[in-house]
Scaffold this active site. Sequence first.
Site, PDB file in Angstrom:
ATOM      1  N   ARG A   9       0.746  -1.296   0.048  1.00  0.00           N
ATOM      2  CA  ARG A   9       0.164  -0.100   0.067  1.00  0.00           C
ATOM      3  C   ARG A   9       0.914   1.148   0.122  1.00  0.00           C
ATOM      4  NH1 ARG A   9      -3.386  -2.863  -1.435  1.00  0.00           N
ATOM      5  NH2 ARG A   9      -5.435  -3.390  -0.512  1.00  0.00           N
ATOM      6  N   HIS A  65      -1.081  -0.042  -9.703  1.00  0.00           N
ATOM      7  CA  HIS A  65      -1.590  -0.696  -8.823  1.00  0.00           C
ATOM      8  C   HIS A  65      -2.024  -2.095  -9.472  1.00  0.00           C
ATOM      9  CE1 HIS A  65      -4.050  -1.131  -4.738  1.00  0.00           C
ATOM     10  NE2 HIS A  65      -3.703  -2.459  -5.115  1.00  0.00           N
TER      11      HIS A  65
END
Length: 309
Positions: A224, A272
Amino acid sequence: MSALRITYYSADFDEATWIPGLQAALPGAAVSLWQPGAPTADYAVVWKPPQQMLDEQRDVRALFNTGAGVDALMALRLPEGVPVIRLDDAGMSVQMAEYVCHAVIRHFREFEGYEADMAQGKWSFRKPRSRLDYPVGVLGLGVLGERVAKAVAQFDFPVNGWSRSPKALEGVQCFHGAAQLHDFLAASRIVVCLLPLTPETDSILNARTLAHIRPGGYLVNVARGAHVVDADLLAAIDSGHLAGATLDVFRVEPLPKGHAFWTHPKITITPHTSARTLRAESIAQIARKIAALQRGQSVAGLVDAGRGY
Ligand code: NDP
Ligand code: OXD
């Protein structure tokens, strides 16, 4: 017996494929898109749901998260006593292993430099590097981290791993707990982050910890964005302490226009995408788990709300 009711919501608005998929995998159930005010379902399948859904669906038997990371869900007020079940693997660990091995090898073998040279018509060699000088450290030895550590070890890199509880993995020197983080980082030159985002791991890659990585180090963050303090990473690279980074995740996604990561010559970014949720595998896993819960059996991927992952 009445049909099981499954309510679905995803902030990615992919219900046109997920709802028929879940319906096909659970033929006896009634699967529908959550709407405000909808009656309580037996199970909820969600990705980044609105707080209103959780408030209204507080009597579900379980909440299924259609990703591995539950940080977005943990930031909400969860219905009390309702188990949260995340995806465990569902085709993600092999993708993560591919992505990280690619990033590690691309850096170690200097392929980026070769590509730049060849593009300019330069036939140049670089001195071969020794793997022993590039120990790889994997932060997080869970479902994804363990697979990644083992995959990297297949290429004969020395591999270190760090987790919360003690572990023993063949071919991996294992460290654990806050007290051993410094030693883990000092033993690693390429650091891969595969931790869940929790209050304990938020901003864990900061000026102090990055300074412990071996000089000439390299960061691969596939967990993250909030694990990394962006300004500290840029400073560590610009000072020459780190050689660069490959980043798949960011504090704000999509990465805002004008952010320094877009154009930094020593930073490679991807949107991502290191391990995507694979719809078919994920639906099959969720359907198997619902069937197991209905039989009163336990399932893998149960989130411990106290730990936050
Ligand atoms: P797991 O829960 O299986 O593993 C988490 C690991 O982190 C465990 O080894 C755990 O230790 C360790 N850990 C957690 N907190 C700490 C801490 N405070 N100190 C030390 N170690 C800690 O998660 P997964 O492997 O399935 O996924 C990891 C993360 O990857 C997800 O949370 C998600 O954020 C990210 N992800 C990113 C994707 C992408 O496309 N970029 C795709 C999928 C996931 P222990 O084993 O002792 O509990
Ligand atoms: C996940 C992700 O957590 O895709 O599954 O990031």
